[in-house]
Design a protein around this motif. Structure first.
Motif, PDB file in Angstrom:
ATOM      1  N   GLU A 168       0.830  -1.211   0.000  1.00  0.00           N
ATOM      2  CA  GLU A 168       0.000   0.000   0.000  1.00  0.00           C
ATOM      3  C   GLU A 168       0.862   1.257   0.000  1.00  0.00           C
ATOM      4  O   GLU A 168       0.486   2.278  -0.580  1.00  0.00           O
ATOM      5  CB  GLU A 168      -0.929   0.000   1.210  1.00  0.00           C
ATOM      6  CG  GLU A 168      -2.218  -0.774   1.007  1.00  0.00           C
ATOM      7  CD  GLU A 168      -3.116  -0.128  -0.039  1.00  0.00           C
ATOM      8  OE1 GLU A 168      -3.848   0.816   0.310  1.00  0.00           O
ATOM      9  OE2 GLU A 168      -3.058  -0.554  -1.211  1.00  0.00           O
TER      10      GLU A 168
ATOM     11  N   ARG B 296       1.693   1.813  -3.539  1.00  0.00           N
ATOM     12  CA  ARG B 296       0.523   2.311  -4.284  1.00  0.00           C
ATOM     13  C   ARG B 296       0.257   3.778  -3.986  1.00  0.00           C
ATOM     14  O   ARG B 296       0.035   4.582  -4.906  1.00  0.00           O
ATOM     15  CB  ARG B 296      -0.710   1.476  -3.940  1.00  0.00           C
ATOM     16  CG  ARG B 296      -1.948   1.854  -4.757  1.00  0.00           C
ATOM     17  CD  ARG B 296      -3.151   1.023  -4.363  1.00  0.00           C
ATOM     18  NE  ARG B 296      -3.722   1.437  -3.092  1.00  0.00           N
ATOM     19  CZ  ARG B 296      -4.612   2.437  -2.957  1.00  0.00           C
ATOM     20  NH1 ARG B 296      -4.995   3.121  -4.022  1.00  0.00           N
ATOM     21  NH2 ARG B 296      -5.105   2.730  -1.773  1.00  0.00           N
TER      22      ARG B 296
ATOM     23  N   TYR C  96       7.842  -0.280 -10.845  1.00  0.00           N
ATOM     24  CA  TYR C  96       6.682  -0.334  -9.945  1.00  0.00           C
ATOM     25  C   TYR C  96       6.159  -1.765  -9.851  1.00  0.00           C
ATOM     26  O   TYR C  96       5.962  -2.310  -8.758  1.00  0.00           O
ATOM     27  CB  TYR C  96       5.601   0.614 -10.460  1.00  0.00           C
ATOM     28  CG  TYR C  96       4.314   0.624  -9.673  1.00  0.00           C
ATOM     29  CD1 TYR C  96       4.129   1.508  -8.613  1.00  0.00           C
ATOM     30  CD2 TYR C  96       3.258  -0.226 -10.012  1.00  0.00           C
ATOM     31  CE1 TYR C  96       2.939   1.537  -7.893  1.00  0.00           C
ATOM     32  CE2 TYR C  96       2.070  -0.211  -9.308  1.00  0.00           C
ATOM     33  CZ  TYR C  96       1.913   0.679  -8.250  1.00  0.00           C
ATOM     34  OH  TYR C  96       0.726   0.693  -7.546  1.00  0.00           O
TER      35      TYR C  96
END
Length: 292
Positions: A28, A31, A274
């Motif tokens: 998270e 993200r 990523y």
């Protein structure tokens, strides 16, 4: 939820859950950093297991009541790691997870540093390093004056210990006999200016805290079982000796290219990088190599 000092040893299923939540914190963070265009990856990755074990394992808290006067308090003194705490609070039901999609956007309550007036579950608006332990001393004194038995946990970075105010607070905690105060030091050996041993050594941590009148435990900060055992070894909150858990960690733990790298204190992942980092996090922690 109440986790008494007599909590049984964790089961393999519980330890697996905590490992999963630590992975969730890391993913998270990646993200949310992509939403902001940058983020403090490595500062969160070193405390992922610390946050997971506290919030999912041992804190006394009620998600629907973020201002419950009997809740345990948490001061994230290294406030730049808030990007890793917000998902935990959302996951526990303090607010809707979808709200995190506004992270750092104009008008969002979720900034790079936490705001206790805007984010349910945040106990202190931290950011400037060195203040958290003093705030924790005040909260611990408040518990005593109010006749309450909650604990106050203060999560500090190791490089943050360079701040003189930390040691003023350490002296005060011992003087006032604040056994309901628990400092957790994220001893990841790396600050923004380089390795702590080169910029300003903080060792020997055990001896330094003990000389200030604290009781010290030292554990592997990436081992949920060891962290839970340290929390469970804390004396009753009415004890008169402040407690510190020195958690030996790796800055950037979980992503090999980020570990001990000053380049990723703040950064931005895009494209294949990523995707590759998320895949590495999902694969889980590999055996920890010996420290340099």
């Amino acid at each position: 939820m109440r986790h008494p000092d007599t909590t049984p040893a964790p089961t393999p299923e519980q330890l697996s859950l905590l490992a999963d939540r630590a992975m969730f914190i890391r993913s998270e963070t990646v993200r949310l950093a992509s939403i902001a265009g940058a983020g403090h990856y490595t500062s969160v990755f070193s405390i992922a297991e610390i946050l997971a074990t506290l919030y999912y394992g041992r804190l006394r808290l009620t998600p629907g009541e973020p201002r419950d006067p009997d809740r345990d308090r948490v001061v994230l003194s290294k406030g730049h790691a808030a990007i890793g705490l917000y998902p935990v609070l959302a996951d526990l039901g303090f607010f809707e997870p979808s709200a995190l999609d506004t992270y750092t956007r104009l008008g969002s309550p979720f900034g790079d540093h936490p705001d206790m007036k805007k984010v349910p579950g945040i106990d202190f608006s931290s950011g400037s390093l060195g203040h958290g332990l003093s705030i924790g001393v005040g909260m611990a004194l408040g518990a005593r004056l109010g006749g309450r038995d909650y604990r106050t946990y203060v999560l500090l970075g190791d490089a943050e210990l360079n701040e003189g105010q930390v040691w003023e607070a350490a002296m005060s905690a011992a003087h006032f006999g604040l056994g309901n105060l628990v400092a957790v030091v994220d001893n990841n050996q790396l600050g923004i200016d380089g390795m702590t041993r080169d910029t300003m050594p903080v060792e020997p941590l055990r001896e330094r805290f003990e000389s200030f009148g604290w009781r010290v435990q030292r554990v592997d900060g990436h081992d949920p079982g060891a962290l839970l055992a340290a929390y469970d070894a804390l004396p009753d909150a009415a004890d008169r000796v402040p407690q510190v858990i020195v958690a030996d960690t790796v800055k950037g733990r979980g992503v090999r290219a980020m570990e001990y790298s000053p380049d990723w204190h703040v950064g931005n992942l895009v494209g294949e990088d990523y995707d590759d980092v998320l895949a590495e996090i999902a694969a889980g922690l590999r055996p920890l190599e010996a420290r340099a």
